[in-house]
Motif scaffolding. Structure first.
Motif, short mmCIF file in Angstrom:
data_model
loop_
_atom_site.label_atom_id
_atom_site.label_comp_id
_atom_site.label_asym_id
_atom_site.label_seq_id
_atom_site.Cartn_x
_atom_site.Cartn_y
_atom_site.Cartn_z
N GLY A 50 -3.53 -40.60 31.54
CA GLY A 50 -3.46 -40.34 32.98
C GLY A 50 -2.26 -39.53 33.42
O GLY A 50 -2.14 -39.18 34.60
N ALA A 51 -1.36 -39.18 32.52
CA ALA A 51 -0.15 -38.43 32.88
C ALA A 51 -0.47 -36.96 33.14
O ALA A 51 -1.46 -36.43 32.65
N SER A 52 0.42 -36.33 33.90
CA SER A 52 0.24 -34.91 34.19
C SER A 52 1.58 -34.22 34.37
O SER A 52 2.60 -34.86 34.59
N VAL A 53 1.55 -32.90 34.25
CA VAL A 53 2.70 -32.04 34.51
C VAL A 53 2.27 -31.09 35.62
O VAL A 53 1.20 -30.48 35.53
N PRO A 54 3.07 -30.98 36.69
CA PRO A 54 2.66 -30.16 37.83
C PRO A 54 2.62 -28.67 37.51
O PRO A 54 3.12 -28.23 36.47
N GLN A 55 2.05 -27.93 38.44
CA GLN A 55 1.90 -26.48 38.26
C GLN A 55 3.25 -25.83 37.96
O GLN A 55 4.27 -26.19 38.54
N HIS A 56 3.20 -24.91 37.01
CA HIS A 56 4.40 -24.19 36.61
C HIS A 56 4.02 -22.77 36.17
O HIS A 56 2.88 -22.50 35.83
N VAL A 57 5.01 -21.88 36.19
CA VAL A 57 4.83 -20.48 35.83
C VAL A 57 5.53 -20.23 34.51
O VAL A 57 6.64 -20.73 34.28
N HIS A 58 4.90 -19.44 33.66
CA HIS A 58 5.47 -19.10 32.36
C HIS A 58 6.25 -17.80 32.45
O HIS A 58 5.70 -16.77 32.80
N ARG A 59 7.54 -17.85 32.12
CA ARG A 59 8.37 -16.64 32.10
C ARG A 59 8.27 -15.93 30.75
O ARG A 59 8.62 -14.77 30.64
#
Length: 113
Positions: A50-59
Motif C-alpha cells: 500500500g505504500a507510494s512515492v509522490p509525483q516526481h521529475v527525473h533530472r
C-alpha cells in the motif's frame, strides 16, 4: 569511487539482512552508493504493501529493476523481473499494492513535486 559487487537478487530474498532506513512513509532505503543529494546514486527500496512515492521529475535517467513483488505507475503495473527506464524530464508517481523491493539507479536526484 569503490567498486561494488552485490547480489541484489539474494539480498531481495533476505530483506531482513539489510540495514534499511526510512525514505518516505512506508518506503525504506538501503543506499549502495551516492548520497541522493547530488550526482549518481543507487539503492534498494522496499515498499510496504500500500505504500507510494509522490509525483516526481527525473533530472537524469532512472533505472528501476523490480526484484520482488510489484509496483505501478502511470505507465502500468511492473512485476518482478521488469526493468523500467525513466528518461530525463519524465515524471510519475509510484505505488505498490502488494509491496515490493526494487533496485533503483539514478543518474541525478529526482525532484519531488
Amino acid at each position: 569511487m569503490p567498486f561494488i559487487i552485490a547480489n541484489v537478487t539474494a539480498l531481495a530474498a533476505h530483506p531482513e539482512s539489510i540495514p534499511w532506513r526510512r525514505f518516505r512513509e512506508g518506503v525504506e532505503i538501503h543506499r549502495l552508493y551516492g548520497s541522493g543529494d547530488a550526482g549518481a546514486s543507487a539503492a534498494l527500496l522496499r515498499y510496504a504493501p500500500g505504500a507510494s512515492v509522490p509525483q516526481h521529475v527525473h533530472r537524469g535517467h532512472e533505472h528501476i529493476l523490480v526484484l520482488a513483488g510489484s509496483q505501478s505507475d502511470e505507465r502500468g503495473h511492473h512485476r518482478a523481473g521488469t526493468l523500467v527506464v525513466n528518461a530525463p524530464g519524465t515524471r510519475h508517481s509510484v505505488s505498490s499494492a502488494e509491496g515490493c523491493i526494487v533496485l533503483a539507479i539514478w543518474e541525478q536526484p529526482v525532484v519531488f513535486i
